[in-house]
Design a protein around this motif. Structure first.
Motif, PDB file in Angstrom:
ATOM      1  N   GLY A   1       0.798  -1.216   0.000  1.00  0.00           N
ATOM      2  CA  GLY A   1       0.000   0.000   0.000  1.00  0.00           C
ATOM      3  C   GLY A   1       0.824   1.257   0.000  1.00  0.00           C
ATOM      4  N   ARG A   2       2.083   1.155  -0.376  1.00  0.00           N
ATOM      5  CA  ARG A   2       2.981   2.309  -0.437  1.00  0.00           C
ATOM      6  C   ARG A   2       4.167   1.957  -1.319  1.00  0.00           C
ATOM      7  NH1 ARG A   2       7.120   0.509   2.651  1.00  0.00           N
ATOM      8  NH2 ARG A   2       6.589  -0.935   4.356  1.00  0.00           N
ATOM      9  N   THR A   3       4.984   2.966  -1.608  1.00  0.00           N
ATOM     10  CA  THR A   3       6.175   2.735  -2.410  1.00  0.00           C
ATOM     11  C   THR A   3       7.160   1.867  -1.628  1.00  0.00           C
ATOM     12  OG1 THR A   3       5.918   4.898  -3.442  1.00  0.00           O
ATOM     13  CG2 THR A   3       8.089   3.856  -3.622  1.00  0.00           C
ATOM     14  N   PRO A   4       7.603   0.747  -2.172  1.00  0.00           N
ATOM     15  CA  PRO A   4       8.524  -0.125  -1.422  1.00  0.00           C
ATOM     16  C   PRO A   4       9.925   0.464  -1.325  1.00  0.00           C
ATOM     17  CG  PRO A   4       8.183  -0.973  -3.628  1.00  0.00           C
ATOM     18  CD  PRO A   4       7.246   0.176  -3.478  1.00  0.00           C
ATOM     19  N   SER A   5      10.620   0.071  -0.290  1.00  0.00           N
ATOM     20  CA  SER A   5      12.012   0.477  -0.086  1.00  0.00           C
ATOM     21  C   SER A   5      12.908  -0.749  -0.248  1.00  0.00           C
ATOM     22  CB  SER A   5      12.193   1.059   1.321  1.00  0.00           C
ATOM     23  OG  SER A   5      11.997   0.019   2.286  1.00  0.00           O
ATOM     24  N   PRO A   6      14.232  -0.560  -0.346  1.00  0.00           N
ATOM     25  CA  PRO A   6      15.131  -1.727  -0.425  1.00  0.00           C
ATOM     26  C   PRO A   6      14.958  -2.689   0.750  1.00  0.00           C
ATOM     27  CG  PRO A   6      16.294   0.253  -1.088  1.00  0.00           C
ATOM     28  CD  PRO A   6      14.961   0.705  -0.572  1.00  0.00           C
ATOM     29  N   SER A   7      14.697  -2.157   1.941  1.00  0.00           N
ATOM     30  CA  SER A   7      14.519  -3.043   3.100  1.00  0.00           C
ATOM     31  C   SER A   7      13.242  -3.874   2.966  1.00  0.00           C
ATOM     32  CB  SER A   7      14.476  -2.226   4.398  1.00  0.00           C
ATOM     33  OG  SER A   7      13.406  -1.305   4.385  1.00  0.00           O
ATOM     34  N   ASP A   8      12.216  -3.329   2.275  1.00  0.00           N
ATOM     35  CA  ASP A   8      10.988  -4.088   2.039  1.00  0.00           C
ATOM     36  C   ASP A   8      11.269  -5.322   1.182  1.00  0.00           C
ATOM     37  OD1 ASP A   8       9.213  -2.387   3.428  1.00  0.00           O
ATOM     38  OD2 ASP A   8       9.128  -1.023   1.713  1.00  0.00           O
ATOM     39  N   LEU A   9      12.197  -5.208   0.249  1.00  0.00           N
ATOM     40  CA  LEU A   9      12.525  -6.346  -0.608  1.00  0.00           C
ATOM     41  C   LEU A   9      13.076  -7.493   0.227  1.00  0.00           C
ATOM     42  CD1 LEU A   9      14.238  -4.621  -3.683  1.00  0.00           C
ATOM     43  CD2 LEU A   9      11.806  -4.931  -3.186  1.00  0.00           C
ATOM     44  N   ARG A  10      13.992  -7.163   1.122  1.00  0.00           N
ATOM     45  CA  ARG A  10      14.591  -8.208   1.962  1.00  0.00           C
ATOM     46  C   ARG A  10      13.547  -8.817   2.889  1.00  0.00           C
ATOM     47  NH1 ARG A  10      18.557  -4.145   1.914  1.00  0.00           N
ATOM     48  NH2 ARG A  10      17.850  -3.326   3.920  1.00  0.00           N
ATOM     49  N   ALA A  11      12.692  -7.957   3.462  1.00  0.00           N
ATOM     50  CA  ALA A  11      11.673  -8.452   4.387  1.00  0.00           C
ATOM     51  C   ALA A  11      10.644  -9.327   3.680  1.00  0.00           C
ATOM     52  CB  ALA A  11      10.976  -7.270   5.069  1.00  0.00           C
ATOM     53  N   SER A  12      10.489  -9.127   2.374  1.00  0.00           N
ATOM     54  CA  SER A  12       9.522  -9.900   1.597  1.00  0.00           C
ATOM     55  C   SER A  12      10.145 -11.110   0.924  1.00  0.00           C
ATOM     56  CB  SER A  12       8.883  -8.998   0.530  1.00  0.00           C
ATOM     57  OG  SER A  12       8.230  -7.899   1.126  1.00  0.00           O
ATOM     58  N   GLY A  13      11.404 -11.404   1.253  1.00  0.00           N
ATOM     59  CA  GLY A  13      12.067 -12.556   0.652  1.00  0.00           C
ATOM     60  C   GLY A  13      12.409 -12.356  -0.806  1.00  0.00           C
ATOM     61  N   LEU A  14      12.615 -11.105  -1.202  1.00  0.00           N
ATOM     62  CA  LEU A  14      12.910 -10.790  -2.596  1.00  0.00           C
ATOM     63  C   LEU A  14      14.355 -10.322  -2.761  1.00  0.00           C
ATOM     64  CD1 LEU A  14       9.579  -8.960  -3.494  1.00  0.00           C
ATOM     65  CD2 LEU A  14      10.342 -11.175  -4.367  1.00  0.00           C
ATOM     66  N   GLY A  15      15.248 -11.072  -2.166  1.00  0.00           N
ATOM     67  CA  GLY A  15      16.667 -10.731  -2.298  1.00  0.00           C
ATOM     68  C   GLY A  15      17.130 -10.765  -3.744  1.00  0.00           C
ATOM     69  N   GLY A  16      16.589 -11.708  -4.514  1.00  0.00           N
ATOM     70  CA  GLY A  16      16.947 -11.784  -5.929  1.00  0.00           C
ATOM     71  C   GLY A  16      16.528 -10.537  -6.685  1.00  0.00           C
ATOM     72  N   LEU A  17      15.401  -9.953  -6.309  1.00  0.00           N
ATOM     73  CA  LEU A  17      14.944  -8.719  -6.937  1.00  0.00           C
ATOM     74  C   LEU A  17      15.877  -7.566  -6.591  1.00  0.00           C
ATOM     75  CD1 LEU A  17      12.953  -6.961  -8.477  1.00  0.00           C
ATOM     76  CD2 LEU A  17      11.488  -6.936  -6.442  1.00  0.00           C
ATOM     77  N   ALA A  18      16.329  -7.519  -5.341  1.00  0.00           N
ATOM     78  CA  ALA A  18      17.254  -6.458  -4.932  1.00  0.00           C
ATOM     79  C   ALA A  18      18.538  -6.507  -5.754  1.00  0.00           C
ATOM     80  CB  ALA A  18      17.562  -6.584  -3.436  1.00  0.00           C
ATOM     81  N   VAL A  19      19.044  -7.704  -5.974  1.00  0.00           N
ATOM     82  CA  VAL A  19      20.262  -7.864  -6.787  1.00  0.00           C
ATOM     83  C   VAL A  19      19.974  -7.442  -8.231  1.00  0.00           C
ATOM     84  CG1 VAL A  19      21.902  -9.534  -7.725  1.00  0.00           C
ATOM     85  CG2 VAL A  19      21.180  -9.701  -5.319  1.00  0.00           C
TER      86      VAL A  19
END
Length: 256
Positions: A156-174
């Motif tokens: 419900g908001r603009t995601p941050s880099p920390s949101d990626l890690r918290a959501s299990g999206l480490g591959g997306l961060a890379v």
């Protein structure tokens, strides 16, 4: 070939009625905005919005049933689920967003991303198998952008880099780092403020929208730049292009 008319001709309801009946006779059904543009009646389409209350009002006046659901319809999960199950039964498989757009269900597709958590969340909620990301999935930039939009809808908001890690999206961060970094990807998603260049990019559409709104362009641009992101502007212009809706612009002018 684009049709032209004398000044004031399309402000008269009887003239609009005659042209719509002519188009309906050619098509065998009541025309949409897209039909009018394809038949060379783009000026008529604009006049319907500017002088006659929009296509839905005209349909009602001519005794036609509405051809789209209310904006709030897709806010309700049960409406989304029912539509997806009907479409899945018709197709014999899980429907894609391309399938929805092909069936004129673009607003359903948008609601899935913006309101109901994105494709993965909806599939899981309906009991469909989750799609694992195959090798090379993050290479196309389009997949990176789609996943960020889906995460934004869930949060419900603009995601941050920390949101990626918290959501299990480490591959997306890379992957974001490989695609130019967070700033570049965020700008492409339209998280930034509206600029003069963004307004200029929609010049053709805004040339039709501003007269239909009947407001001072200077006031409109000031409120757009103060309150909207570039994506908000893109969405408002897309609504107008799809069905002549000025709802987002009207809300901006009311609320600002």
């Amino acid at each position: 070939m684009r049709r032209t008319y004398p000044v004031g001709h399309l402000e008269i309801w009887e003239n609009v009625l005659t042209l719509l009946e002519e188009c309906a006779g050619k098509l065998g059904r009541f025309p949409t905005y897209q039909d009018l543009q394809r038949l060379g009646h783009s000026v008529l389409a604009v006049a319907i919005v500017s002088h006659h209350g929009g296509m839905q009002a005209v349909r009602k006046k001519m005794g036609e049933s509405p051809n789209r659901v209310p904006h709030e319809h897709w806010l309700a999960w049960e409406n989304v689920e029912a539509a997806l199950r009907r479409l899945a039964a018709d197709l014999g498989r899980v429907p894609t967003h391309k399938d929805m757009r092909a069936r004129h269900l673009g607003r359903l597709s948008t609601a899935i991303h913006r309101i109901h958590g994105g494709t993965e969340a909806v599939h899981l909620r309906m009991g469909y198998a989750s799609h694992e990301r195959p090798k090379g999935y993050w290479s196309p930039r389009s997949n990176v952008l789609a996943e960020l939009r889906s995460l934004e809808a869930r949060l419900g908001r603009t995601p941050s880099p920390s949101d990626l890690r918290a959501s299990g999206l480490g591959g997306l961060a890379v992957a974001i780092r490989r695609h130019g970094g967070w700033a570049a990807v965020s700008a492409e998603l339209g998280y930034g403020p509206v600029t003069d260049d963004a307004i200029a990019a929609h010049a053709d559409a805004l040339a039709k929208i501003v007269p239909a709104l009947g407001t001072d362009p200077t006031v409109l641009w000031s409120r757009v730049k103060r309150s909207w992101t570039t994506r908000d502007l893109d969405a408002a212009v897309a609504d107008f292009a799809t069905d002549g809706s000025l709802e987002r612009f009207d809300k901006l002018l009311r609320d600002s």
